[in-house]
Scaffold this active site. Structure first.
Site, PDB file in Angstrom:
ATOM      1  N   ILE A   1       0.852  -1.182   0.000  1.00 35.57           N
ATOM      2  CA  ILE A   1       0.000   0.000   0.000  1.00 35.57           C
ATOM      3  C   ILE A   1       0.891   1.236   0.000  1.00 35.57           C
ATOM      4  O   ILE A   1       1.689   1.450   0.918  1.00 35.57           O
ATOM      5  CB  ILE A   1      -0.937   0.009   1.232  1.00 35.57           C
ATOM      6  CG1 ILE A   1      -1.741  -1.301   1.306  1.00 35.57           C
ATOM      7  CG2 ILE A   1      -1.831   1.244   1.216  1.00 35.57           C
ATOM      8  CD1 ILE A   1      -2.609  -1.590   0.088  1.00 35.57           C
ATOM      9  N   GLU A   2       0.746   2.042  -1.034  1.00 34.58           N
ATOM     10  CA  GLU A   2       1.508   3.278  -1.178  1.00 34.58           C
ATOM     11  C   GLU A   2       0.598   4.436  -0.793  1.00 34.58           C
ATOM     12  O   GLU A   2      -0.510   4.563  -1.302  1.00 34.58           O
ATOM     13  CB  GLU A   2       1.970   3.411  -2.631  1.00 34.58           C
ATOM     14  CG  GLU A   2       2.777   4.642  -2.934  1.00 34.58           C
ATOM     15  CD  GLU A   2       3.225   4.699  -4.396  1.00 34.58           C
ATOM     16  OE1 GLU A   2       3.821   5.723  -4.772  1.00 34.58           O
ATOM     17  OE2 GLU A   2       2.972   3.736  -5.157  1.00 34.58           O
ATOM     18  N   LEU A   3       1.064   5.275   0.129  1.00 39.12           N
ATOM     19  CA  LEU A   3       0.342   6.483   0.525  1.00 39.12           C
ATOM     20  C   LEU A   3       1.129   7.658  -0.030  1.00 39.12           C
ATOM     21  O   LEU A   3       2.321   7.807   0.263  1.00 39.12           O
ATOM     22  CB  LEU A   3       0.223   6.567   2.048  1.00 39.12           C
ATOM     23  CG  LEU A   3      -0.469   5.369   2.705  1.00 39.12           C
ATOM     24  CD1 LEU A   3      -0.370   5.453   4.219  1.00 39.12           C
ATOM     25  CD2 LEU A   3      -1.921   5.279   2.260  1.00 39.12           C
TER      26      LEU A   3
END
Length: 176
Positions: A167-169
């Protein structure tokens, strides 16, 4: 000089064109009888499909409760729909959740927990996001790093959900 197969094709095409004129057949828009023997139903108008936006995607998970807990700590809301189905909502997007072995049909050919790599654009700064993640016991596995988003440069941090999806924020503001 025409080969015999080409000559037969031209004759068939001419016969079809004559039949179309005599019987006043209406052809679909962009179709026309061809002198090369390609029937109208074999002609494909080169048109592009116009995709407007992403409506939803599906994450297959091992444990629905752990998955919901993780994503609600990222600020998403859980919603129920249909007959016992659950999804995560944020902005105008939705992530439908399928539990491994209990997927809804139709489903991916090989629904596999942990195979996703998703990028979410956040309103917060990356520094604030890191602080929030630390307060909620979510470990940053990489970043902050500069990346290229859909509409320009972004600054990103990476975490893993309970199924090890990456998961890339990301923040567009921090990349300036």
């Amino acid at each position: 000089m025409l080969r015999s197969s080409q000559a037969r094709s031209v004759v068939r095409s001419s016969q079809w064109a004559t039949t179309a004129r005599v019987h006043q057949l209406e052809l679909p828009s962009g179709w026309k009888p061809s002198a090369l023997g390609v029937a109208p139903w074999q002609q494909r108008q080169q048109r592009q499909l116009s995709v407007r936006s992403l409506d939803h995607l599906v994450i297959t998970c091992h444990d629905m409760d752990k998955t919901i807990d993780f994503y609600t700590r990222l600020g998403m809301s859980v919603v129920q729909f249909g007959q016992g189905r659950k999804a995560l909502e944020f902005g105008s997007q939705k992530i439908n959740l399928h539990q491994k072995g209990k997927e809804f049909e139709p489903k991916a050919l090989v629904p596999q927990p942990g195979s996703q790599d998703l990028c979410f654009v956040i309103h917060d700064s990356i520094a604030d996001a890191q602080k929030h993640l630390q307060e909620h016991g979510i470990q940053v596995v990489e970043g902050p790093v500069k990346r290229t988003g859909a509409v320009g440069p972004i600054l990103s941090i990476y975490v893993r959900d309970p199924d090890n999806n990456l998961i890339e924020l990301s923040s567009y503001q921090d990349a300036k």
